[in-house]
Design a protein around this motif. Structure first.
Motif, PDB file in Angstrom:
ATOM      1  N   LEU A 103     -12.811  -1.148  -4.754  1.00 54.97           N
ATOM      2  CA  LEU A 103     -11.977  -0.457  -3.773  1.00 54.97           C
ATOM      3  C   LEU A 103     -11.914   1.056  -3.938  1.00 54.97           C
ATOM      4  CD1 LEU A 103      -8.942  -2.945  -3.767  1.00 54.97           C
ATOM      5  CD2 LEU A 103     -10.851  -2.845  -2.143  1.00 54.97           C
ATOM      6  N   VAL A 104     -12.338   1.573  -5.091  1.00 49.20           N
ATOM      7  CA  VAL A 104     -12.152   2.994  -5.390  1.00 49.20           C
ATOM      8  C   VAL A 104     -13.489   3.660  -5.660  1.00 49.20           C
ATOM      9  CG1 VAL A 104     -11.036   4.668  -6.913  1.00 49.20           C
ATOM     10  CG2 VAL A 104      -9.858   2.528  -6.345  1.00 49.20           C
ATOM     11  N   ALA A 105     -13.737   4.779  -4.995  1.00 48.08           N
ATOM     12  CA  ALA A 105     -14.935   5.595  -5.227  1.00 48.08           C
ATOM     13  C   ALA A 105     -14.518   6.884  -5.931  1.00 48.08           C
ATOM     14  CB  ALA A 105     -15.617   5.919  -3.894  1.00 48.08           C
ATOM     15  N   PRO A 106     -15.449   7.551  -6.627  1.00 49.75           N
ATOM     16  CA  PRO A 106     -15.107   8.822  -7.284  1.00 49.75           C
ATOM     17  C   PRO A 106     -14.458   9.797  -6.306  1.00 49.75           C
ATOM     18  CG  PRO A 106     -17.276   8.103  -7.983  1.00 49.75           C
ATOM     19  CD  PRO A 106     -16.856   7.161  -6.887  1.00 49.75           C
ATOM     20  N   GLY A 107     -13.368  10.386  -6.747  1.00 51.46           N
ATOM     21  CA  GLY A 107     -12.642  11.338  -5.918  1.00 51.46           C
ATOM     22  C   GLY A 107     -11.561  10.730  -5.063  1.00 51.46           C
ATOM     23  N   ASP A 108     -11.537   9.400  -4.944  1.00 47.26           N
ATOM     24  CA  ASP A 108     -10.475   8.740  -4.189  1.00 47.26           C
ATOM     25  C   ASP A 108      -9.136   8.909  -4.900  1.00 47.26           C
ATOM     26  OD1 ASP A 108     -12.108   7.886  -2.177  1.00 47.26           O
ATOM     27  OD2 ASP A 108     -12.228   5.801  -2.831  1.00 47.26           O
ATOM     28  N   THR A 109      -8.072   8.791  -4.127  1.00 41.12           N
ATOM     29  CA  THR A 109      -6.719   8.897  -4.678  1.00 41.12           C
ATOM     30  C   THR A 109      -6.152   7.512  -4.947  1.00 41.12           C
ATOM     31  OG1 THR A 109      -6.274  10.978  -3.542  1.00 41.12           O
ATOM     32  CG2 THR A 109      -4.364   9.693  -4.236  1.00 41.12           C
ATOM     33  N   VAL A 110      -5.528   7.364  -6.111  1.00 39.43           N
ATOM     34  CA  VAL A 110      -4.799   6.153  -6.466  1.00 39.43           C
ATOM     35  C   VAL A 110      -3.360   6.540  -6.763  1.00 39.43           C
ATOM     36  CG1 VAL A 110      -4.561   4.274  -8.135  1.00 39.43           C
ATOM     37  CG2 VAL A 110      -6.840   5.003  -7.401  1.00 39.43           C
ATOM     38  N   VAL A 119      -5.587  10.311  -9.837  1.00 39.13           N
ATOM     39  CA  VAL A 119      -4.393   9.480  -9.985  1.00 39.13           C
ATOM     40  C   VAL A 119      -3.155  10.334  -9.754  1.00 39.13           C
ATOM     41  CG1 VAL A 119      -3.185   7.845 -11.460  1.00 39.13           C
ATOM     42  CG2 VAL A 119      -5.658   8.120 -11.692  1.00 39.13           C
ATOM     43  N   LYS A 120      -2.332   9.929  -8.794  1.00 44.54           N
ATOM     44  CA  LYS A 120      -1.136  10.695  -8.443  1.00 44.54           C
ATOM     45  C   LYS A 120       0.110   9.842  -8.655  1.00 44.54           C
ATOM     46  CE  LYS A 120      -3.188  13.780  -4.968  1.00 44.54           C
ATOM     47  NZ  LYS A 120      -3.106  14.264  -3.567  1.00 44.54           N
ATOM     48  N   PRO A 121       1.048  10.344  -9.460  1.00 46.96           N
ATOM     49  CA  PRO A 121       2.311   9.618  -9.600  1.00 46.96           C
ATOM     50  C   PRO A 121       3.161   9.806  -8.351  1.00 46.96           C
ATOM     51  CG  PRO A 121       2.408  11.669 -10.824  1.00 46.96           C
ATOM     52  CD  PRO A 121       1.007  11.562 -10.271  1.00 46.96           C
ATOM     53  N   VAL A 122       3.953   8.802  -8.035  1.00 46.18           N
ATOM     54  CA  VAL A 122       4.780   8.867  -6.834  1.00 46.18           C
ATOM     55  C   VAL A 122       6.154   8.298  -7.143  1.00 46.18           C
ATOM     56  CG1 VAL A 122       3.959   6.638  -5.965  1.00 46.18           C
ATOM     57  CG2 VAL A 122       4.880   8.312  -4.374  1.00 46.18           C
ATOM     58  N   THR A 123       7.180   8.944  -6.628  1.00 44.94           N
ATOM     59  CA  THR A 123       8.546   8.456  -6.760  1.00 44.94           C
ATOM     60  C   THR A 123       8.910   7.645  -5.523  1.00 44.94           C
ATOM     61  OG1 THR A 123       9.470  10.427  -5.713  1.00 44.94           O
ATOM     62  CG2 THR A 123       9.170  10.484  -8.114  1.00 44.94           C
ATOM     63  N   ALA A 124       9.982   6.871  -5.627  1.00 43.61           N
ATOM     64  CA  ALA A 124      10.426   6.076  -4.483  1.00 43.61           C
ATOM     65  C   ALA A 124      10.755   6.967  -3.290  1.00 43.61           C
ATOM     66  CB  ALA A 124      11.644   5.242  -4.878  1.00 43.61           C
ATOM     67  N   GLU A 125      11.297   8.159  -3.592  1.00 46.39           N
ATOM     68  CA  GLU A 125      11.696   9.066  -2.517  1.00 46.39           C
ATOM     69  C   GLU A 125      10.481   9.632  -1.784  1.00 46.39           C
ATOM     70  OE1 GLU A 125      14.686   8.338  -5.368  1.00 46.39           O
ATOM     71  OE2 GLU A 125      12.732   9.292  -5.687  1.00 46.39           O
ATOM     72  N   ASP A 138       5.663   9.602   2.191  1.00 52.22           N
ATOM     73  CA  ASP A 138       4.771  10.741   2.415  1.00 52.22           C
ATOM     74  C   ASP A 138       3.447  10.552   1.694  1.00 52.22           C
ATOM     75  OD1 ASP A 138       6.678  11.975   3.975  1.00 52.22           O
ATOM     76  OD2 ASP A 138       7.502  13.158   2.318  1.00 52.22           O
ATOM     77  N   ALA A 139       3.498  10.037   0.459  1.00 52.59           N
ATOM     78  CA  ALA A 139       2.275   9.884  -0.337  1.00 52.59           C
ATOM     79  C   ALA A 139       1.364   8.813   0.239  1.00 52.59           C
ATOM     80  CB  ALA A 139       2.640   9.556  -1.783  1.00 52.59           C
ATOM     81  N   ILE A 140       1.928   7.704   0.667  1.00 51.89           N
ATOM     82  CA  ILE A 140       1.097   6.606   1.165  1.00 51.89           C
ATOM     83  C   ILE A 140       0.561   6.907   2.562  1.00 51.89           C
ATOM     84  CG2 ILE A 140       2.738   5.099   2.394  1.00 51.89           C
ATOM     85  CD1 ILE A 140       1.706   2.837   0.484  1.00 51.89           C
ATOM     86  N   ARG A 141       1.233   7.833   3.262  1.00 53.12           N
ATOM     87  CA  ARG A 141       0.765   8.242   4.585  1.00 53.12           C
ATOM     88  C   ARG A 141      -0.581   8.956   4.495  1.00 53.12           C
ATOM     89  NH1 ARG A 141       5.230  11.371   6.766  1.00 53.12           N
ATOM     90  NH2 ARG A 141       6.178   9.381   7.346  1.00 53.12           N
ATOM     91  N   GLU A 142      -0.887   9.506   3.325  1.00 55.54           N
ATOM     92  CA  GLU A 142      -2.156  10.205   3.127  1.00 55.54           C
ATOM     93  C   GLU A 142      -3.321   9.240   2.889  1.00 55.54           C
ATOM     94  OE1 GLU A 142      -1.529  12.988  -0.008  1.00 55.54           O
ATOM     95  OE2 GLU A 142       0.118  14.016   1.018  1.00 55.54           O
ATOM     96  N   ARG A 143      -3.050   7.952   2.997  1.00 57.62           N
ATOM     97  CA  ARG A 143      -4.070   6.911   2.928  1.00 57.62           C
ATOM     98  C   ARG A 143      -4.866   6.942   1.619  1.00 57.62           C
ATOM     99  NH1 ARG A 143      -5.672   4.860   7.890  1.00 57.62           N
ATOM    100  NH2 ARG A 143      -7.070   3.532   6.678  1.00 57.62           N
ATOM    101  N   PRO A 144      -4.195   6.732   0.491  1.00 52.87           N
ATOM    102  CA  PRO A 144      -4.941   6.616  -0.764  1.00 52.87           C
ATOM    103  C   PRO A 144      -5.820   5.375  -0.740  1.00 52.87           C
ATOM    104  CG  PRO A 144      -2.681   5.898  -1.061  1.00 52.87           C
ATOM    105  CD  PRO A 144      -2.751   6.485   0.319  1.00 52.87           C
ATOM    106  N   ALA A 145      -6.778   5.325  -1.648  1.00 51.71           N
ATOM    107  CA  ALA A 145      -7.657   4.160  -1.719  1.00 51.71           C
ATOM    108  C   ALA A 145      -6.927   2.943  -2.239  1.00 51.71           C
ATOM    109  CB  ALA A 145      -8.855   4.462  -2.614  1.00 51.71           C
ATOM    110  N   LEU A 146      -5.878   3.180  -3.022  1.00 48.71           N
ATOM    111  CA  LEU A 146      -5.212   2.083  -3.714  1.00 48.71           C
ATOM    112  C   LEU A 146      -3.828   2.547  -4.150  1.00 48.71           C
ATOM    113  CD1 LEU A 146      -5.991  -0.786  -4.835  1.00 48.71           C
ATOM    114  CD2 LEU A 146      -6.543   0.362  -6.983  1.00 48.71           C
TER     115      LEU A 146
END
Length: 476
Positions: A195-202, A223-229, A233-241
Motif C-alpha cells: 500500500l505504500v510507495a517511497p515518499g508516501d505519507t503514513v 511518517v506524520k504524527p496526528v492528534t485527535a484534534e 485535516d491530516a486525513i483529508r490530505e489523502r495519506p497512503a495509510l
C-alpha cells in the motif's frame, strides 16, 4: 566492489529515482537495500556527496540528506576528513556513528548482555500450559495428513477459526478475509509493501509502536504524527495509510473510546484512506470486555485489522494475522508467496487450538499482568516519586516521564546499573518524547522490585544532567 569505482555503484543503484516521493528518500531506500543485502559490504567507501550528486544528475542536497538519514539509522559512518563509509558489521541498527547505542532491542537480541534486566522487550517469556497442550493436539491432527503445507494465505483451519473469532466479536468475517502471517511484524511489512510507495505519507499516533514505525521508514514513507484534534485535516490530505493502536496501546496502555473509533472509521471511509487497526494487545485489557475492533464501525474495504498471539500467549509463538477484504487478502498472499510460501503449519494448528481456549488463556494472562502492573506502580511511587505516569488500562507497558533530563542519556547510566530501558524517542515519528521511556511489567514481582531499585540507583547517579542524543530505536 572497489570503493573508488563510481560506475559500479551507479549500476547497482539502477532505476532508483523511478518511484514516487522526494528524491532523497528514494535514494536512501535504494542504498539501504544495498547495505542490508550485503551488496555494499562493511567499511565500503561511498562516493563524496558532490561526486555522486553530479553523476546522478541531482542536487548535492539530495545525496547529503540520504547520507544523513542512513547515518541516523546506523548504516553508514560519516567523519570529517574520512568521508562516508558503510558501517562495520556490529554497527547497523545497533550503534550510531559516534558509538552510542541506537537500537537496544536488536543489540540485546543479537548480543544479550550479561547481568542486565531487559525492559526493552515487551513479550511474555513464560508460555502457558495451554500452549504445550495445543501443540500436542496439533501434532495429533497433523499425523497422516498428506499436504505440502505451502499455504501463503495461511492454514485453512486457522483461517476458519479466526473468522469465527471476529464474527463472535460482532464483525462478520469469512475465512477468505483472513491471512495468517509470521507474527504481526510480517503483517505490517506486507501491508506497507503493498500500500505504500517511497515518499508516501503514513499517519500514526504519537507515541506509538516503534516496530511499525521502522517498517514505514524502511519503505521510505513520510511518517506524520496526528492528534485527535487534527485528524480530519491530516486525513483529508489523502495519506497512503493510517496506522492506529486503539486498544491497550503500546507504549502507554491507553484504550480509545467507542465514539472515537466510530469517528476514525468514518473519516477513513470518507477520504478513502486504508486504516490499520493494530489489535496485538487488544485481549489484554484489565477491565471489562475486549473493546470492539474498529472494523465494527467501518467499511469492509477500508479497515484492516492486525492481530497476533505473541503478546497474549508467548513471544516465540510467531503467529499473527490480517483481517481485510477478500481481494486485499488475495493480493497480500500473492506478495507473500514471492518471499515466503507460508508459515510453519504446526504452529498454525496449535494457534487454532488456542483460539478455542482463548478465554481461559486470557483470564490467566490478564490476572498476572494486572497484579504486576499494580506492583510496578507501587514500586515506582515508592522509590522514584518524582517520575510521573498514568496507569495503563491494558497491555504490558506503562509510559513514564522523567522530571528532568533526557532518557537517551539516562539509559546509558541505567545500563551501567544493570537495566536496559527503551528511550521515548523510539516511539515518536519525529523523535520527540525525549523525556519519556517505556517500562514493561512482565517480570515476576521480585524481579520488578530489583529492576526499580536499580533504576532508582541509576537515577540518583544521573541526577538529571544527561547528554542529549537523537536516535530511532526498534522496540517490540
Amino acid at each position: 566492489m572497489n570503493g573508488a569505482n563510481l560506475d559500479d555503484l551507479v549500476d547497482l543503484l539502477g532505476r532508483w529515482a523511478s518511484g514516487r516521493g522526494p528524491l532523497y528518500l528514494l535514494l536512501t531506500a535504494r542504498l539501504r537495500g544495498l547495505i542490508d543485502d550485503g551488496v555494499l559490504p562493511p567499511d565500503e567507501p561511498l562516493p563524496p556527496d558532490r561526486v555522486l550528486a553530479r553523476r546522478l544528475a541531482v542536487g548535492r542536497g539530495t545525496v547529503v540528506a540520504a547520507y544523513d538519514l542512513l547515518q541516523q539509522e546506523g548504516r553508514v559512518v560519516r567523519r570529517q576528513g574520512s568521508g562516508t563509509r558503510v558501517a562495520a558489521l556490529d554497527l547497523p541498527a545497533t550503534r550510531t556513528a559516534d558509538g552510542v547505542v541506537a537500537n537496544p532491542l536488536l543489540l540485546h537480541i543479537l548480543h544479550p548482555p550479561d547481568g542486565v534486566r531487559l525492559l526493552t522487550c515487551a513479550a511474555p517469556d513464560d508460555p502457558p500450559a495451554a500452549m504445550f497442550e495445543a501443540y500436542e493436539e496439533a501434532m495429533a491432527r497433523l499425523a497422516g495428513v498428506r499436504d505440502l503445507g505451502y499455504q501463503p494465505a495461511g492454514n485453512p483451519a486457522l483461517r476458519a477459526a479466526l473468522a469465527g473469532y471476529y464474527t463472535a466479536r460482532g464483525v462478520p468475517t469469512t475465512a477468505d478475509e483472513i491471512m495468517v502471517t509470521t507474527g504481526a511484524q510480517q503483517a505490517f511489512t506486507l501491508l506497507t509493501g503493498l500500500l505504500v510507495a517511497p515518499g508516501d505519507t503514513v499517519l500514526t499516533e504519537s507515541p506509538t509502536y516503534p516496530g511499525a514505525l521502522e517498517v514505514f521508514r524502511h519503505a521510505a514513507a513520510v511518517v506524520k504524527p496526528v492528534t485527535a484534534e487534527r485528524l480530519r485535516d491530516a486525513i483529508r490530505e489523502r495519506p497512503a495509510l493510517a496506522y492506529f493502536v486503539p486498544t491497550a496501546r503500546n507504549p502507554d496502555g491507553a484504550v480509545m473510546a467507542n465514539p472515537d473509533r466510530r469517528r476514525l472509521a468514518a473519516l477513513a471511509a470518507e477520504h478513502d484512506v486504508p486504516l490499520i487497526d493494530d489489535e496485538v494487545c487488544a485481549e489484554l485489557c484489565f477491565e471489562g470486555e475486549t473493546p470492539p475492533p474498529v472494523a465494527m464501525f467501518g467499511q469492509r474495504e477500508q479497515v484492516v485489522t492486525v492481530g497476533s498471539l505473541s503478546k497474549l500467549v508467548w513471544g516465540g509463538l510467531r503467529v499473527g494475522w490480517i483481517r481485510a477484504a477478500a481481494p486485499l487478502v488475495s493480493r497480500l498472499a500473492r506478495l507473500r508467496a514471492v518471499h515466503d510460501l507460508g508459515g510453519e503449519v504446526l504452529s498454525q494448528l496449535a494457534a487454532a487450538a488456542l483460539l478455542r481456549r482463548l478465554d481461559e488463556v486470557r483470564r490467566a494472562r490478564v490476572r498476572t499482568l494486572r497484579e504486576r502492573h499494580d506492583h510496578l506502580r507501587a514500586e515506582l511511587r515508592g522509590q522514584l516519586p518524582s517520575w510521573s505516569f498514568e496507569p495503563a488500562r491494558g497491555g504490558q507497558t506503562i509510559w513514564v516521564r522523567l522530571p528532568r533530563g533526557d532518557v537517551d542519556a539516562f539509559s546509558q547510566v541505567a545500563l551501567r546499573h544493570g537495566v536496559a530501558v527503551p528511550p521515548g524517542r523510539s516511539f515518536d515519528p519525529l523523535g520527540g518524547h525525549a523525556d519519556h521511556m517505556r517500562l514493561h511489567f512482565l517480570f515476576p514481582e521480585d524481579e520488578l522490585s530489583r529492576a526499580v531499585n536499580n533504576l532508582a540507583l541509576a537515577w540518583a547517579s544521573f541526577d538529571g544532567a544527561g547528554r542529549t542524543v537523537s536516535r530511532h530505536t526498534l522496540i517490540v
